[in-house]
Design a protein around this motif. Sequence first.
Motif, short mmCIF file in Angstrom:
data_model
loop_
_atom_site.label_atom_id
_atom_site.label_comp_id
_atom_site.label_asym_id
_atom_site.label_seq_id
_atom_site.Cartn_x
_atom_site.Cartn_y
_atom_site.Cartn_z
N MET A 24 34.06 34.68 5.35
CA MET A 24 33.76 33.45 6.73
C MET A 24 33.94 32.22 6.34
SD MET A 24 31.14 35.62 9.04
CE MET A 24 31.29 34.71 9.90
N GLN B 130 33.20 29.26 11.13
CA GLN B 130 33.19 29.90 12.25
C GLN B 130 31.54 30.63 12.43
OE1 GLN B 130 35.86 31.73 13.11
NE2 GLN B 130 37.44 31.13 11.12
N CYS B 131 31.76 31.66 13.15
CA CYS B 131 30.47 31.40 13.89
C CYS B 131 29.56 33.01 13.70
CB CYS B 131 30.38 32.01 15.50
SG CYS B 131 29.49 32.53 16.80
N LYS C 33 29.41 35.36 16.75
CA LYS C 33 30.55 35.76 17.46
C LYS C 33 31.46 37.24 16.34
CE LYS C 33 34.87 35.46 19.61
NZ LYS C 33 36.39 34.52 20.18
N HIS C 34 30.90 36.84 14.91
CA HIS C 34 31.37 38.16 14.88
C HIS C 34 30.26 38.70 14.23
CE1 HIS C 34 32.99 39.92 10.70
NE2 HIS C 34 33.97 39.20 10.80
N VAL D 140 39.51 29.55 24.28
CA VAL D 140 40.91 30.61 24.14
C VAL D 140 40.29 31.26 25.75
CG1 VAL D 140 42.25 30.19 22.72
CG2 VAL D 140 40.52 32.34 22.71
N ARG E 152 30.46 45.67 18.86
CA ARG E 152 30.63 46.14 20.21
C ARG E 152 32.06 47.27 19.09
NH1 ARG E 152 35.57 42.16 20.81
NH2 ARG E 152 36.42 42.85 19.29
N PHE E 153 32.77 46.66 18.00
CA PHE E 153 33.42 47.81 17.47
C PHE E 153 32.60 49.15 16.83
CE2 PHE E 153 34.03 50.91 12.44
CZ PHE E 153 34.96 50.72 13.25
N THR F 192 31.60 41.04 17.05
CA THR F 192 32.40 42.40 17.24
C THR F 192 32.43 43.26 16.44
OG1 THR F 192 34.00 41.03 15.47
CG2 THR F 192 33.96 39.97 17.53
N LEU F 193 31.53 43.19 15.69
CA LEU F 193 31.22 44.05 14.63
C LEU F 193 30.35 45.38 15.89
CD1 LEU F 193 30.23 42.94 11.73
CD2 LEU F 193 32.76 43.78 12.26
#
Lengths: 162, 452
Positions: free
Chosen positions: B333, B337-338, B341-342, B449, B348-349, B345-346
């Motif tokens: 990273m 990068q944040c 946030k990263h 976005v 959530r995975f 996402t993990l």
Amino acid sequence: MKFSDDKLKQVDELVAHYPEGKQKSALIPLLHFVQKENGGWLSTEAMDYAAELLAITPIEVYEVATFYSMFNLQPVGKTIFEVCQTGPCMLNGSDGIVAYIYEKLGIRPGETTADGLFTLKTAECLGACGYAPMMQIGPSYREKLTKEKVDALIEEGRKKLN
Amino acid sequence: MGRKLLLEKAHVEGIRHYDVYRREGGYRSVEKALKTMSPDQVTEEVKKSGLRGRGGAGFPAGMKWSFLAKPEGVPRYLVVNADESEPGTFKDRYLMEFIPHLLIEGMICASYALGSNRSYIYIRGEYWWVKEILEQAIQEARNAGMLGKNILGSGFDCDIFVHPGAGAYICGEETALLESLEGKRGNPRLKPPFPAVKGLWGCPTVVNNVETISAVVPIVNDGGDEYAKLGTGKSTGTKLISACGNINKPGVYEIEMNISVEEFIYSDEYCGGIANGKRLKACIPGGSSVPILPANLLLKTAKGDARMMTYESLSDGGFATGTMMGSGGFIVMDEDQCVVKHTYTLARFYRHESCGQCSPCREGTGWMEKILLNIENGKGKMSDIDLLWDIQRKIEGNTICPLGDAAAWPVAAAIRHFRDEFEWHVTNPSDALSRNYGLANYAKPLEVVTTA
Ligand SMILES: Cc1cc2nc3c(=O)[nH]c(=O)nc-3n(C[C@H](O)[C@H](O)[C@H](O)COP(=O)(O)O)c2cc1C
Ligand code: SF4
């Protein structure tokens, strides 16, 4: 649903990968095959047929079909964009790809275009982290995506209809 | 340049095909093992090599093989784990895609050592084209008499089949994999019994990673002692690292385990430095399940030694200041990068991939995802950070399979090393939506976005 003799032969080949009496092991490969033959999704009828082919109970098939993310339990568009959104893809702009598809097609993850052509899904890590951002379309991967590449994929999807 | 044992020939024109592979010296190990060695001698060489499982846990392969139960009249199975779904990991795919015969060759030797007459490759369903490459290679090997009955007149029979999964990370866990191979949901089994005693269809089974089994080829060819000369200490041989994230040259690299992390990231032979001239912020060096480290601890251990690309050095300092080799999924990273946030996402995975059998994992992963999303979106409270810590602690060690731990560790490490960044999200909620915290609060403004 009923397979031709030729298709049944292919089913036999799948079953032959496992020892006598272990035909249930062929369930996942068989469901991939049935799904393909059934327009990309597994209807109850299709799952019941799979059960019949392997001489197992329908519930054994439902249990499996509902567990794995590659099995669609509802009809899907002709082209499914499955955009990976896990960490490494996120670092390389997968959010932007999802947003761009929304901009172009007006669909968010989980939705299908009104003409039934495209479905957008998000996916968890597809093992293409070094070639991010990426998406899966059917059996193939499209990697290192850019807006231009997405445009081309949409064109490709539209052509498939004709 | 380090020595390459696995990928040396991966880019020879036509190497996917049997004839070319054979001409380049392929299948020598099968000849050697089947004609001149006993099964136990093959296992012995693997033991001597010090080869450790390349799927993530790093368990010595030779030792695992020697635990295989051998009751009279009961078949034994070798199952290769090609489920490869750990975020950041894409090395097995590379190996199978470019040099499929290497895996098949390794499988024949391993099957011989273990007494498996029917071996399987369990490959994630999304790698459909790789499955086709493997099936073609297997057919070629059959045609050449390397598979089938009485291979090379040795009296040993062996066939290999490829079994596709259908989208489930948990099927990489070996007992879930076996359930899936039996045509069931991928619910991990309670252990014991271990697969070495009761595995596929209740029979003794060895599950090994693709890379582990491929490494058996050079071990048989050159001997375990030769293999053990490469690398450092208990990290013998070479390791495939799949590098991704914000680097100039993402891809799969075979490294000899004697180079530093710094060299791996910055040298042109490997990652080629951080992309766009930015600075390194953090790295998850062994796949999403292993602890994230900030740049300073990544490049140097807490003791101040250069951190090396070995099992021991990466885990130096334990979880307090170290991490793990894991699967070799190397996620880099940059300064913009944040981490929140990263980590989200993990989380959530893992929520998505939890099979749901154990409540700490099923419920805990969902909670962690929700809380992290709130914090990321500037809706978190200070107490949420402690709540997150509490939840991850209650998952770890309290579940049937290690997915629970794998979900807990990334969250724990992110809080441990980047607590200031979590707090910044709470105290600066509006900023959190428009920009990242970066290295220390100076990241470029975010391109916002809108996604669903
Ligand atoms: C949730 C989870 C996912 C896993 N995924 C994989 C995988 O995709 N590939 C793999 O080789 N091992 C994976 N493993 C490790 C396997 O359980 C097993 O340890 C490994 O296949 C053994 O092979 P090795 O000793 O050669 O590494 C996973 C483990 C867990 C707990
Ligand atoms: S830890 Fe999670 S994935 Fe593993 S068995 Fe329990 S619920 Fe399933």
